[in-house]
Design a protein around this motif. Structure first.
Motif, mmCIF file in Angstrom:
data_model
loop_
_atom_site.group_PDB
_atom_site.id
_atom_site.type_symbol
_atom_site.label_atom_id
_atom_site.label_comp_id
_atom_site.label_asym_id
_atom_site.label_seq_id
_atom_site.Cartn_x
_atom_site.Cartn_y
_atom_site.Cartn_z
ATOM 1 N N ALA A 71 -1.371 7.408 7.368
ATOM 2 C CA ALA A 71 -0.677 8.613 6.912
ATOM 3 C C ALA A 71 0.727 8.705 7.491
ATOM 4 N N ILE A 72 0.910 8.159 8.665
ATOM 5 C CA ILE A 72 2.233 8.192 9.292
ATOM 6 C C ILE A 72 3.158 7.138 8.690
ATOM 7 N N PHE A 73 2.651 5.940 8.457
ATOM 8 C CA PHE A 73 3.524 4.820 8.106
ATOM 9 C C PHE A 73 3.607 4.489 6.621
ATOM 10 N N LEU A 74 2.652 4.882 5.810
ATOM 11 C CA LEU A 74 2.707 4.533 4.393
ATOM 12 C C LEU A 74 3.654 5.459 3.639
ATOM 13 N N PRO A 75 4.475 4.895 2.758
ATOM 14 C CA PRO A 75 5.348 5.752 1.936
ATOM 15 C C PRO A 75 4.582 6.263 0.719
ATOM 16 N N ILE B 122 -8.753 7.151 13.072
ATOM 17 C CA ILE B 122 -7.526 6.624 13.686
ATOM 18 C C ILE B 122 -6.725 5.827 12.668
ATOM 19 N N ILE B 123 -7.415 5.001 11.887
ATOM 20 C CA ILE B 123 -6.737 4.210 10.853
ATOM 21 C C ILE B 123 -6.112 5.131 9.806
ATOM 22 N N PHE C 102 0.842 -1.187 0.000
ATOM 23 C CA PHE C 102 0.000 0.000 0.000
ATOM 24 C C PHE C 102 0.877 1.236 0.000
ATOM 25 N N TYR C 103 0.356 2.331 -0.540
ATOM 26 C CA TYR C 103 1.130 3.556 -0.645
ATOM 27 C C TYR C 103 0.185 4.746 -0.643
ATOM 28 N N ARG C 104 0.776 5.925 -0.496
ATOM 29 C CA ARG C 104 0.048 7.183 -0.608
ATOM 30 C C ARG C 104 0.415 7.836 -1.928
ATOM 31 N N GLY D 11 -3.504 14.248 -6.432
ATOM 32 C CA GLY D 11 -4.897 14.035 -6.107
ATOM 33 C C GLY D 11 -5.193 13.922 -4.626
ATOM 34 N N ARG D 12 -4.298 14.382 -3.804
ATOM 35 C CA ARG D 12 -4.515 14.260 -2.365
ATOM 36 C C ARG D 12 -5.198 15.499 -1.818
ATOM 37 N N VAL D 13 -5.867 15.308 -0.677
ATOM 38 C CA VAL D 13 -6.461 16.434 0.021
ATOM 39 C C VAL D 13 -5.702 16.663 1.318
ATOM 40 N N LEU D 14 -5.562 15.621 2.126
ATOM 41 C CA LEU D 14 -4.801 15.751 3.374
ATOM 42 C C LEU D 14 -3.443 15.070 3.252
ATOM 43 N N ALA D 15 -3.436 13.749 3.337
ATOM 44 C CA ALA D 15 -2.165 13.030 3.318
ATOM 45 C C ALA D 15 -2.010 12.116 2.107
ATOM 46 N N GLY D 16 -3.057 11.934 1.319
ATOM 47 C CA GLY D 16 -2.964 11.104 0.131
ATOM 48 C C GLY D 16 -3.259 9.641 0.356
ATOM 49 N N VAL D 17 -3.760 9.285 1.533
ATOM 50 C CA VAL D 17 -4.043 7.879 1.834
ATOM 51 C C VAL D 17 -5.195 7.383 0.974
ATOM 52 N N LEU D 18 -6.265 8.135 0.903
ATOM 53 C CA LEU D 18 -7.424 7.712 0.121
ATOM 54 C C LEU D 18 -7.108 7.706 -1.372
#
Length: 90
Positions: free
Chosen positions: A54-58, A48-49, A5-7, A11-18
């Motif tokens: 957002a902290i751990f995904l590159p 929380i997830i 998984f990655y960010r 196209g990101r709004v906050l951290a790019g996770v979604l």
């Protein structure tokens, strides 16, 4: 990077996770965002997830830079195959 998984920076709004999850599974980004908002209305754990991811995904761009390198492709300085005094064609 097939099972990872990655960010995404694009196209990101906050951290790019979604954006990274929608890119990974080829889903519509707006659908993923809507599902996230709806799930946040009913429970607290999606937030929380999201923060943990957002902290751990590159970033995907960083993973591609590590995998393929960041330098530009260079032409090799090769010598010519034939010499100039070879008149075999004419």
């Amino acid at each position: 990077m097939e099972d990872q998984f990655y960010r995404l920076k694009r196209g990101r709004v906050l951290a790019g996770v979604l954006a990274g999850l929608s890119d990974k599974f080829n889903w519509d980004l707006n659908l993923v965002r809507a599902l996230f908002v709806v799930s946040c209305l009913f429970a607290q754990f999606p937030i929380i997830i999201y923060v943990v991811l957002a902290i751990f995904l590159p970033y995907k761009e960083d993973l591609e830079r590590q995998r393929f390198g960041s330098s530009k492709r260079r032409r090799k300085n090769a010598e010519s195959v034939g010499s100039d005094d070879d008149d075999w064609l004419w």
